[in-house]
Design a protein around this motif. Structure first.
Motif, PDB file in Angstrom:
ATOM      1  N   GLY A  41       0.792  -1.217   0.000  1.00 21.78           N
ATOM      2  CA  GLY A  41       0.000   0.000   0.000  1.00 21.78           C
ATOM      3  C   GLY A  41       0.825   1.267   0.000  1.00 21.78           C
ATOM      4  O   GLY A  41       0.307   2.344   0.347  1.00 21.78           O
ATOM      5  N   ALA A  42       2.107   1.177  -0.382  1.00 18.93           N
ATOM      6  CA  ALA A  42       2.964   2.358  -0.395  1.00 18.93           C
ATOM      7  C   ALA A  42       2.595   3.271  -1.559  1.00 18.93           C
ATOM      8  O   ALA A  42       2.238   2.803  -2.641  1.00 18.93           O
ATOM      9  N   SER A  43       2.690   4.578  -1.332  1.00 19.92           N
ATOM     10  CA  SER A  43       2.448   5.545  -2.391  1.00 19.92           C
ATOM     11  C   SER A  43       3.662   5.611  -3.308  1.00 19.92           C
ATOM     12  O   SER A  43       4.711   5.025  -3.024  1.00 19.92           O
ATOM     13  N   VAL A  44       3.519   6.350  -4.430  1.00 18.43           N
ATOM     14  CA  VAL A  44       4.635   6.485  -5.359  1.00 18.43           C
ATOM     15  C   VAL A  44       5.831   7.126  -4.663  1.00 18.43           C
ATOM     16  O   VAL A  44       6.980   6.700  -4.838  1.00 18.43           O
ATOM     17  N   ALA A  45       5.567   8.155  -3.856  1.00 16.91           N
ATOM     18  CA  ALA A  45       6.654   8.819  -3.129  1.00 16.91           C
ATOM     19  C   ALA A  45       7.313   7.872  -2.136  1.00 16.91           C
ATOM     20  O   ALA A  45       8.542   7.858  -1.986  1.00 16.91           O
ATOM     21  N   GLN A  46       6.504   7.045  -1.451  1.00 16.39           N
ATOM     22  CA  GLN A  46       7.063   6.096  -0.490  1.00 16.39           C
ATOM     23  C   GLN A  46       7.864   5.006  -1.192  1.00 16.39           C
ATOM     24  O   GLN A  46       8.902   4.573  -0.680  1.00 16.39           O
ATOM     25  N   ILE A  47       7.413   4.574  -2.364  1.00 19.71           N
ATOM     26  CA  ILE A  47       8.173   3.580  -3.132  1.00 19.71           C
ATOM     27  C   ILE A  47       9.538   4.132  -3.502  1.00 19.71           C
ATOM     28  O   ILE A  47      10.562   3.449  -3.399  1.00 19.71           O
ATOM     29  N   GLY A  48       9.569   5.397  -3.924  1.00 13.62           N
ATOM     30  CA  GLY A  48      10.847   6.036  -4.209  1.00 13.62           C
ATOM     31  C   GLY A  48      11.734   6.083  -2.985  1.00 13.62           C
ATOM     32  O   GLY A  48      12.945   5.862  -3.066  1.00 13.62           O
ATOM     33  N   GLY A  49      11.135   6.362  -1.820  1.00 10.47           N
ATOM     34  CA  GLY A  49      11.889   6.364  -0.575  1.00 10.47           C
ATOM     35  C   GLY A  49      12.443   4.998  -0.236  1.00 10.47           C
ATOM     36  O   GLY A  49      13.578   4.873   0.246  1.00 10.47           O
ATOM     37  N   TRP A  50      11.668   3.942  -0.490  1.00 10.64           N
ATOM     38  CA  TRP A  50      12.139   2.579  -0.251  1.00 10.64           C
ATOM     39  C   TRP A  50      13.374   2.302  -1.104  1.00 10.64           C
ATOM     40  O   TRP A  50      14.385   1.785  -0.610  1.00 10.64           O
ATOM     41  N   LEU A  51      13.291   2.640  -2.392  1.00  6.54           N
ATOM     42  CA  LEU A  51      14.417   2.387  -3.289  1.00  6.54           C
ATOM     43  C   LEU A  51      15.621   3.229  -2.908  1.00  6.54           C
ATOM     44  O   LEU A  51      16.773   2.779  -3.043  1.00  6.54           O
ATOM     45  N   SER A  52      15.386   4.446  -2.414  1.00  6.57           N
ATOM     46  CA  SER A  52      16.493   5.287  -1.956  1.00  6.57           C
ATOM     47  C   SER A  52      17.192   4.659  -0.764  1.00  6.57           C
ATOM     48  O   SER A  52      18.426   4.578  -0.711  1.00  6.57           O
TER      49      SER A  52
END
Length: 400
Positions: A41-52
């Motif tokens: 349920g992660a948002s697009v911004a949170q997905i980017g944060g995960w990859l970061s």
């Protein structure tokens, strides 16, 4: 003792090997990370944060461990673990997902600090761990070919390029298949990158929430898969290339890094196997003691990828689902084949392994607990029951 550090060891071959290792790592499984974050349920911004966070974590540990031991120690996320998350996180909240990350990485850290890793894995037959992994990954292999129905030209081209490259340039088969998919998707007008720029995704703290169903049904299988299918092959890869490092510190430092990053989406940092092997070849340097700079270079490229993790996340949202499913399935074909081989090669454990595989692949949920856990339980019970007669026969008859 670690050898002396010298920047003369940094060769062009080492830089190229480090770049290829990171490129292969991202192209082969970043799509799976994206799907796992979406399932949570992660948002697009949170997905980017995960990859970061994952990029920064792998970069720091690859550089730090390689420089300290003067050995090519490359770290990676757990691709099998991410695959498990894709199939298990549906229906859970993102807070529960973070709770799973914290629990599993804490358990891995405990194994590293106490030295329990090797002893703990002895209690779970390798055939059952491999069968559970095969059951988890089955969906990805199927999705690679069911995508032929939704977009035959795209998926078919990727599969054909993969097969041709597998014969001529096997190391770059996944990369070339992805490149072919991007070309076809671009010609079809299915890539939407309008208005997207290179950005750093600021990490967002998520408070972990622990539930028994998520810990037992996802956390424990995630721990087992990560240890058996990522850390264990990673250690084996080091040993196969003649690098005999203390195992517990490697597991402890990578797990500690993951534990710190877990609330920000850095769900795991492990010892790499496939990408690590790229940094250990003879073409990097004739002296094995000087190949560590390839892993250092990989760490630097991981850091760069981490800085632009937000852009990587947005790129995946712009790609057609058929491309993501196909590249993920093709990238895991070798892992699926290896898992099934290890699961079924031992005839005495074959029945237990196939039961583990089928229960895990079924996706069944019992008492709120996912299929991976029940597959492992079913396999262990089957193994114990079927091994009892063999043990009794093995015992010598009583005298008197």
């Amino acid at each position: 003792m670690p050898s002396r550090l010298s920047f003369h060891d940094l060769t062009f071959s080492a830089v190229i090997a480090g770049f290829v290792a990171v490129l292969v790592g991202y192209t082969s499984s970043a799509a799976i990370i994206f799907q796992a974050a979406e399932a949570a349920g992660a948002s697009v911004a949170q997905i980017g944060g995960w990859l970061s966070m994952l990029g920064l974590g792998m970069g720091v540990t690859s550089i730090g461990l390689s420089l300290y031991y003067r050995t090519p120690v490359v770290t990676a996320w757990s691709t099998p673990g991410a695959a498990l998350l894709v199939t298990s996180l549906h229906g859970t909240t993102i807070n529960e997902a973070i709770g799973v990350f914290v629990f599993a990485t804490g358990l891995i850290l405990l194994c590293g600090v106490t030295g329990l890793f090797a002893r703990l894995m002895q209690y779970i037959p390798q055939a059952l761990s491999a069968a559970m992994l095969g059951g988890i990954l089955l969906r990805f292999g199927l999705d690679a070919f069911t995508s032929l129905h939704s977009n035959f030209v795209l998926a078919g081209t990727m599969c054909l390029v993969y097969l041709l490259a597998k014969r001529a340039m096997p190391r770059y088969a996944v990369v070339l298949a992805l490149a072919a998919g991007l070309v076809v998707a671009g010609l079809q007008g299915d890539i939407s990158l309008h208005g997207q720029t290179m950005t750093f995704a600021a990490p967002a703290f998520v408070m972990p929430h622990f539930t028994w169903s998520s810990i037992i049904g996802i956390g424990i299988p995630f721990f087992v898969v990560t240890m058996a299918s990522q850390n264990a092959p990673g250690i084996a890869t080091l040993k196969a290339h003649g690098y005999h490092l203390p195992v517990s510190p490697l597991i402890s430092w990578t797990a500690l890094t993951a534990l710190v990053l877990a609330p920000f989406g850095g769900f795991t940092v492990c010892i790499a196997a496939i990408t690590a092997a790229i940094c250990m070849g003879e073409d990097i340097h004739p002296d094995p003691k000087k190949r560590y700079m390839a892993a250092v270079a990989a760490g630097i490229f991981y850091l760069i990828a981490g800085v632009f993790g937000g852009s990587i996340g947005m790129v995946f949202t712009a790609l057609p689902p058929a491309l993501i499913h196909t590249i993920a399935g093709l990238a895991l074909l070798g892992t699926i084949a290896g898992s099934l081989y290890r699961a079924l090669e031992n005839e005495r454990q074959r029945d237990a392994a196939i039961i583990t595989f089928l229960i895990t692949a079924s996706g069944v949920t019992l008492l709120g607990v996912g299929s991976a856990f029940w597959g492992l339980i079913g396999g262990v019970i089957t193994h114990l029951i079927l091994s009892i007669p063999a043990r009794n026969k093995a015992q010598p008859p009583a005298k008197g």
